[in-house]
Scaffold this motif. Structure first.
Motif, mmCIF file in Angstrom:
data_model
loop_
_atom_site.group_PDB
_atom_site.id
_atom_site.type_symbol
_atom_site.label_atom_id
_atom_site.label_comp_id
_atom_site.label_asym_id
_atom_site.label_seq_id
_atom_site.Cartn_x
_atom_site.Cartn_y
_atom_site.Cartn_z
ATOM 1 N N ALA A 151 0.767 -1.231 -0.220
ATOM 2 C CA ALA A 151 -0.036 0.041 -0.001
ATOM 3 C C ALA A 151 1.097 1.118 0.085
ATOM 4 C CB ALA A 151 -0.882 -0.035 1.091
ATOM 5 N N ASP A 152 2.143 1.271 0.230
ATOM 6 C CA ASP A 152 2.930 2.415 0.344
ATOM 7 C C ASP A 152 4.046 2.168 -0.772
ATOM 8 O OD1 ASP A 152 1.792 3.340 2.605
ATOM 9 O OD2 ASP A 152 3.269 1.791 3.948
ATOM 10 N N GLY A 153 3.540 1.198 -1.650
ATOM 11 C CA GLY A 153 4.616 1.387 -3.051
ATOM 12 C C GLY A 153 5.668 -0.051 -2.927
ATOM 13 N N ALA A 154 6.542 0.033 -3.393
ATOM 14 C CA ALA A 154 7.407 -1.172 -3.674
ATOM 15 C C ALA A 154 8.263 -1.546 -2.284
ATOM 16 C CB ALA A 154 8.601 -0.829 -4.842
ATOM 17 N N ILE A 155 8.226 -2.674 -1.973
ATOM 18 C CA ILE A 155 9.234 -2.955 -0.838
ATOM 19 C C ILE A 155 10.429 -3.782 -1.263
ATOM 20 C CG2 ILE A 155 6.905 -3.236 0.761
ATOM 21 C CD1 ILE A 155 7.208 -6.248 0.487
ATOM 22 N N ASN A 156 11.308 -3.565 -0.391
ATOM 23 C CA ASN A 156 12.704 -4.444 -0.812
ATOM 24 C C ASN A 156 13.299 -3.828 -1.946
ATOM 25 O OD1 ASN A 156 11.753 -5.801 1.583
ATOM 26 N ND2 ASN A 156 11.407 -7.620 0.359
ATOM 27 N N SER A 157 13.179 -2.762 -2.464
ATOM 28 C CA SER A 157 13.400 -2.214 -3.927
ATOM 29 C C SER A 157 15.108 -1.742 -3.652
ATOM 30 C CB SER A 157 12.303 -1.005 -4.290
ATOM 31 O OG SER A 157 13.010 -0.628 -5.298
ATOM 32 N N ILE A 158 15.736 -2.030 -4.774
ATOM 33 C CA ILE A 158 17.079 -1.662 -4.641
ATOM 34 C C ILE A 158 17.355 -1.084 -5.809
ATOM 35 C CG2 ILE A 158 19.634 -2.361 -4.909
ATOM 36 C CD1 ILE A 158 18.731 -5.046 -3.017
ATOM 37 N N ALA A 176 22.018 -5.351 1.135
ATOM 38 C CA ALA A 176 20.787 -5.599 1.682
ATOM 39 C C ALA A 176 20.478 -6.978 2.341
ATOM 40 C CB ALA A 176 19.923 -4.881 0.714
ATOM 41 N N VAL A 177 20.734 -7.979 1.160
ATOM 42 C CA VAL A 177 20.448 -9.078 1.273
ATOM 43 C C VAL A 177 21.185 -9.949 2.393
ATOM 44 C CG1 VAL A 177 19.680 -9.223 -1.372
ATOM 45 C CG2 VAL A 177 21.984 -10.169 -0.451
ATOM 46 N N TRP A 178 22.555 -9.874 2.572
ATOM 47 C CA TRP A 178 23.137 -10.382 3.501
ATOM 48 C C TRP A 178 22.724 -10.354 4.946
ATOM 49 C CZ3 TRP A 178 28.809 -9.987 0.913
ATOM 50 C CH2 TRP A 178 28.785 -10.749 -0.104
ATOM 51 N N ALA A 179 22.112 -9.065 5.026
ATOM 52 C CA ALA A 179 21.460 -8.907 6.311
ATOM 53 C C ALA A 179 20.203 -9.654 6.783
ATOM 54 C CB ALA A 179 21.040 -7.377 6.546
ATOM 55 N N HIS A 180 19.666 -10.652 5.929
ATOM 56 C CA HIS A 180 18.704 -11.556 6.083
ATOM 57 C C HIS A 180 19.276 -12.966 5.910
ATOM 58 C CE1 HIS A 180 15.865 -8.318 5.699
ATOM 59 N NE2 HIS A 180 16.665 -7.683 4.945
ATOM 60 N N ASP A 181 20.253 -13.256 5.225
ATOM 61 C CA ASP A 181 21.011 -14.472 5.079
ATOM 62 C C ASP A 181 22.230 -14.204 4.599
ATOM 63 O OD1 ASP A 181 21.805 -16.920 4.913
ATOM 64 O OD2 ASP A 181 20.068 -17.908 3.987
ATOM 65 N N PRO A 182 23.578 -14.470 5.311
ATOM 66 C CA PRO A 182 24.707 -14.118 4.811
ATOM 67 C C PRO A 182 25.216 -15.146 4.049
ATOM 68 C CG PRO A 182 24.793 -14.963 7.318
ATOM 69 C CD PRO A 182 23.230 -14.921 6.667
ATOM 70 N N ASP A 183 24.667 -16.183 3.716
ATOM 71 C CA ASP A 183 25.207 -17.412 2.938
ATOM 72 C C ASP A 183 24.807 -16.980 1.536
ATOM 73 O OD1 ASP A 183 26.092 -19.374 1.455
ATOM 74 O OD2 ASP A 183 24.988 -20.941 2.764
ATOM 75 N N PRO A 184 25.881 -16.528 0.450
ATOM 76 C CA PRO A 184 25.450 -16.037 -0.736
ATOM 77 C C PRO A 184 24.885 -17.537 -1.715
ATOM 78 C CG PRO A 184 28.025 -16.375 -0.599
ATOM 79 C CD PRO A 184 27.161 -16.531 0.840
ATOM 80 N N ALA A 185 25.351 -18.426 -1.388
ATOM 81 C CA ALA A 185 24.754 -19.504 -1.938
ATOM 82 C C ALA A 185 23.166 -19.951 -1.979
ATOM 83 C CB ALA A 185 25.172 -21.088 -1.642
ATOM 84 N N LEU A 309 14.744 -9.201 8.833
ATOM 85 C CA LEU A 309 15.292 -10.690 8.990
ATOM 86 C C LEU A 309 14.341 -11.528 7.998
ATOM 87 C CD1 LEU A 309 16.410 -10.716 12.547
ATOM 88 C CD2 LEU A 309 17.664 -9.898 10.264
ATOM 89 N N GLN A 310 13.208 -11.096 7.746
ATOM 90 C CA GLN A 310 12.118 -11.790 6.711
ATOM 91 C C GLN A 310 12.124 -11.583 5.470
ATOM 92 O OE1 GLN A 310 8.191 -12.199 8.958
ATOM 93 N NE2 GLN A 310 9.501 -12.476 10.815
ATOM 94 N N LYS A 311 13.042 -10.802 4.964
ATOM 95 C CA LYS A 311 12.814 -10.572 3.403
ATOM 96 C C LYS A 311 13.189 -11.364 2.697
ATOM 97 C CE LYS A 311 13.059 -5.646 4.325
ATOM 98 N NZ LYS A 311 13.896 -4.249 4.197
ATOM 99 N N ARG A 312 12.453 -12.034 1.474
ATOM 100 C CA ARG A 312 13.157 -13.027 0.686
ATOM 101 C C ARG A 312 13.093 -12.683 -0.848
ATOM 102 N NH1 ARG A 312 10.246 -18.289 3.694
ATOM 103 N NH2 ARG A 312 10.206 -17.406 5.708
ATOM 104 N N VAL A 313 12.448 -11.480 -1.311
ATOM 105 C CA VAL A 313 12.547 -11.165 -2.622
ATOM 106 C C VAL A 313 13.087 -9.820 -2.502
ATOM 107 C CG1 VAL A 313 11.646 -11.046 -4.890
ATOM 108 C CG2 VAL A 313 10.726 -12.742 -3.242
ATOM 109 N N PHE A 314 14.242 -9.364 -3.415
ATOM 110 C CA PHE A 314 14.437 -8.035 -3.415
ATOM 111 C C PHE A 314 14.298 -7.525 -5.129
ATOM 112 C CE2 PHE A 314 16.445 -9.066 0.428
ATOM 113 C CZ PHE A 314 16.578 -7.744 1.078
ATOM 114 N N ILE A 315 13.841 -6.588 -5.372
ATOM 115 C CA ILE A 315 13.498 -6.169 -6.793
ATOM 116 C C ILE A 315 14.426 -5.097 -7.208
ATOM 117 C CG2 ILE A 315 11.638 -4.534 -5.885
ATOM 118 C CD1 ILE A 315 10.289 -5.186 -8.570
ATOM 119 N N PHE A 316 15.210 -5.301 -8.330
ATOM 120 C CA PHE A 316 15.894 -4.065 -8.810
ATOM 121 C C PHE A 316 15.353 -3.379 -9.799
ATOM 122 C CE2 PHE A 316 18.986 -7.871 -8.886
ATOM 123 C CZ PHE A 316 19.349 -7.960 -7.595
ATOM 124 N N ASP A 317 15.317 -1.947 -9.528
ATOM 125 C CA ASP A 317 14.812 -1.150 -10.487
ATOM 126 C C ASP A 317 15.711 0.029 -10.957
ATOM 127 O OD1 ASP A 317 14.268 1.322 -8.948
ATOM 128 O OD2 ASP A 317 13.660 -0.091 -7.573
#
Length: 317
Positions: A151-158, A176-185, A309-317
């Motif tokens: 409702a406020d626009g895009a979330i997890n936007s990079i 941004a993403v490693w704050a939620h899971d630091p394992d790049p794999a 700590l619960q973000k699982r999808v980041f969108i690039f724009d």
């Protein structure tokens, strides 16, 4: 669903969307194996999904996915019992609906089969497998896009301004993403061809030189994943919605953004099939040819959040 008739010129082409036909010499079991191989080769988003199908296929139309919150720990003292509290938050769930049925078909007259010197089994099975995989990937990408709306626009936007061309942009992604899971794999990047080209042309990066700026073989491999970025596999997809999209799902709010790709955690995309891709055939006496149809029944649930700590999808724009 209407079909097109492939006749080699004896009968005019008919309706749309296209459905392909096979001659009586085809063996359905062989065709289905070809279809499955082509289907798996063409999947991008689907290959990143967790398949929740029990034994390969689900019965019923709904899958319940429990959401377990972080569990607190404590210190056990000698000769003292564990204290069992009642204040923990209730376990919630997401539901995955198996509500998609995708079909692709062809009809090939015997005339075309007799006149052809090509391996029509491989040719058409690849096209049918590609068609089913394309539809599934498009469906998953729409679910990923919707998971980033609020409702406020895009979330997890990079913000990458449509491409990844600088070291600072790479740092902004993984910071941004490693704050939620630091394992790049555990993360995968799926980007548009234009975004990928920007990465391939990156001239300076701490992991290497111009010749292997972001992973050995990044620009030379013809397979997917085409390379890695900071240890995370990188995929290219033409199914990413590149039209400007309103990411604010409130009314009349607007937040128009154009996706350049996604960074996806391995737990984000959940798939279930009640019918894996299959091939069926039937000989048509009306057209003296063989009808063949490939189909799949499936559903997808993308789990995402704007909560730390619960973000699982980041969108690039």
């Amino acid at each position: 669903m209407a079909t097109d008739i492939y006749s080699g010129g004896a009968v005019a082409a008919a309706q749309s969307p296209a459905v392909t036909v096979a001659g009586s010499v085809f063996i359905p079991e062989v065709w289905e194996k070809e279809l499955e191989l082509a289907f798996k080769r063409k999947l991008v988003f689907g290959s990143l999904a967790r398949d929740l199908s029990t034994g390969g296929q689900m019965k019923g139309d709904t899958v319940h996915i429990p959401m377990i919150n972080e569990i607190a720990s404590g210190t056990k003292k000698p000769e003292e019992a564990i204290t069992w509290g009642t204040g923990a938050s209730a376990v919630t769930e997401n539901t995955l609906s198996i509500d998609q049925h995708t079909v692709a078909g062809v009809l090939i007259e015997d005339l075309l089969t007799a006149q052809s010197s090509y391996n029509l089994v491989s040719m058409y099975s690849n096209e049918l497998g590609y068609s089913i995989a394309l539809a599934i990937d498009d469906y998953i990408e729409n679910a990923l896009l919707d998971s980033c709306k609020s409702a406020d626009g895009a979330i997890n936007s990079i913000d990458l301004s449509g491409a990844i061309t600088t070291t600072a942009e790479i740092e902004s992604i993984f910071g941004a993403v490693w704050a939620h899971d630091p394992d790049p794999a555990n993360w995968s990047l799926v980007v548009t061809p234009e975004c990928y080209a920007g990465m391939a042309n990156l001239a300076s990066f701490g992991a290497g030189t111009q010749g292997a700026a972001i992973g050995a073989g990044f620009t030379t491999s013809g397979r997917l994943p085409s390379g890695t970025l900071m240890g995370s596999p990188v995929y290219i997809s033409n199914n990413i919605t590149t039209a400007s999209t309103n990411m604010d799902n409130s009314s009349p709010g607007t937040d128009n953004q154009t996706a350049a790709g996604y960074c996806i955690h391995k737990t984000a995309i959940n798939m279930a099939y009640s019918l894996k891709p299959r091939m069926q055939s039937e000989y048509s006496i009306d057209y003296l040819g063989t009808k063949m149809a490939a189909d799949a029944v499936y559903g997808c649930k993308v789990i995402n959040s704007s909560t730390d700590l619960q973000k699982r999808v980041f969108i690039f724009d």
